[in-house]
Structures are given as structure tokens and as C-alpha cells.
Design a protein around this motif. Sequence first.
Motif, PDB file in Angstrom:
ATOM      1  N   ARG A  19       1.029  -1.205  -0.063  1.00  0.00           N
ATOM      2  CA  ARG A  19       0.027  -0.009   0.105  1.00  0.00           C
ATOM      3  C   ARG A  19       0.814   1.312  -0.136  1.00  0.00           C
ATOM      4  NH1 ARG A  19      -5.008  -0.025   3.966  1.00  0.00           N
ATOM      5  NH2 ARG A  19      -5.903  -0.669   2.410  1.00  0.00           N
ATOM      6  N   GLN A  45       0.131   7.501   2.189  1.00  0.00           N
ATOM      7  CA  GLN A  45      -0.411   8.869   1.653  1.00  0.00           C
ATOM      8  C   GLN A  45       0.503  10.200   1.928  1.00  0.00           C
ATOM      9  OE1 GLN A  45      -3.247   9.659  -0.137  1.00  0.00           O
ATOM     10  NE2 GLN A  45      -3.867   7.413  -0.348  1.00  0.00           N
ATOM     11  N   SER A  71      -4.032   6.041 -11.769  1.00  0.00           N
ATOM     12  CA  SER A  71      -4.548   6.109 -10.455  1.00  0.00           C
ATOM     13  C   SER A  71      -3.568   5.950  -9.332  1.00  0.00           C
ATOM     14  CB  SER A  71      -5.566   4.975 -10.408  1.00  0.00           C
ATOM     15  OG  SER A  71      -6.790   4.823 -11.205  1.00  0.00           O
ATOM     16  N   ASN A  72      -2.615   5.121  -9.679  1.00  0.00           N
ATOM     17  CA  ASN A  72      -1.530   4.968  -8.453  1.00  0.00           C
ATOM     18  C   ASN A  72      -0.695   6.273  -8.370  1.00  0.00           C
ATOM     19  OD1 ASN A  72       0.176   3.387  -6.882  1.00  0.00           O
ATOM     20  ND2 ASN A  72       1.887   3.471  -8.549  1.00  0.00           N
ATOM     21  N   CYS A  84      -3.090   8.725  -6.205  1.00  0.00           N
ATOM     22  CA  CYS A  84      -2.773   8.540  -4.851  1.00  0.00           C
ATOM     23  C   CYS A  84      -1.412   8.971  -4.442  1.00  0.00           C
ATOM     24  CB  CYS A  84      -2.943   6.745  -4.851  1.00  0.00           C
ATOM     25  SG  CYS A  84      -3.064   6.241  -3.074  1.00  0.00           S
ATOM     26  N   GLU A  85      -0.510   8.529  -5.071  1.00  0.00           N
ATOM     27  CA  GLU A  85       1.041   8.719  -4.366  1.00  0.00           C
ATOM     28  C   GLU A  85       1.151  10.060  -4.158  1.00  0.00           C
ATOM     29  OE1 GLU A  85       5.590   7.823  -5.392  1.00  0.00           O
ATOM     30  OE2 GLU A  85       3.934   6.642  -6.387  1.00  0.00           O
ATOM     31  N   GLY A 108      -1.300  12.619  -4.056  1.00  0.00           N
ATOM     32  CA  GLY A 108      -2.392  13.181  -3.473  1.00  0.00           C
ATOM     33  C   GLY A 108      -3.356  14.035  -4.113  1.00  0.00           C
ATOM     34  N   TRP A 128      -7.334  11.819 -10.262  1.00  0.00           N
ATOM     35  CA  TRP A 128      -6.865  11.284 -11.557  1.00  0.00           C
ATOM     36  C   TRP A 128      -6.955  12.196 -12.562  1.00  0.00           C
ATOM     37  CZ3 TRP A 128      -9.308  10.630 -16.131  1.00  0.00           C
ATOM     38  CH2 TRP A 128      -8.588   9.561 -16.958  1.00  0.00           C
TER      39      TRP A 128
END
Length: 69
Positions: free
Chosen positions: A3, A6, A36-37, A40-41, A43, A46
Motif C-alpha cells: 500500500r 498517503q 490512479s497509482n 494516490c501517491e 494526493g 486522477w
Amino acid sequence: MIRLQQRRKEEPALGPSERRRKIIEIISLRRYDTMSNLACEFGVSWHTIFRDIQVLAGEYPLIVTRGNG
């Protein structure tokens, strides 16, 4: 399971130029990743990553493939 951590709330968000520079660094090291990754990385949404990739694709030889990642 792996995971991504964040971004902490107290850490300032990167500006577009700095974020794009880091995206290129990441893609250079990993060779591929999903929007998407990356979202997320970093913050961000998309759509923000999508716009960053559009800008970067005009400056670097990126291959963008649509799919499920």
C-alpha cells in the motif's frame, strides 16, 4: 499487500512543475505506472495526473496506454 503511503496533511502540495518533474523521475525508474497509482501517491485527482501526462507527453517520449492498469 503493498500500500502506498498517503501524503501527510501538513506536507505542502507540490506545484504542477515540481509534480511533473517527479512524475518523470518515477516513470524513468519504474518504467510504467497507472494514473490512479500516481494520483494516490501525489494526493491529487486522477484528472490532475491525466492533465500532467498530457503536458509531459508533448515534451517526453511517453507511451500512454488505456486499460485497467
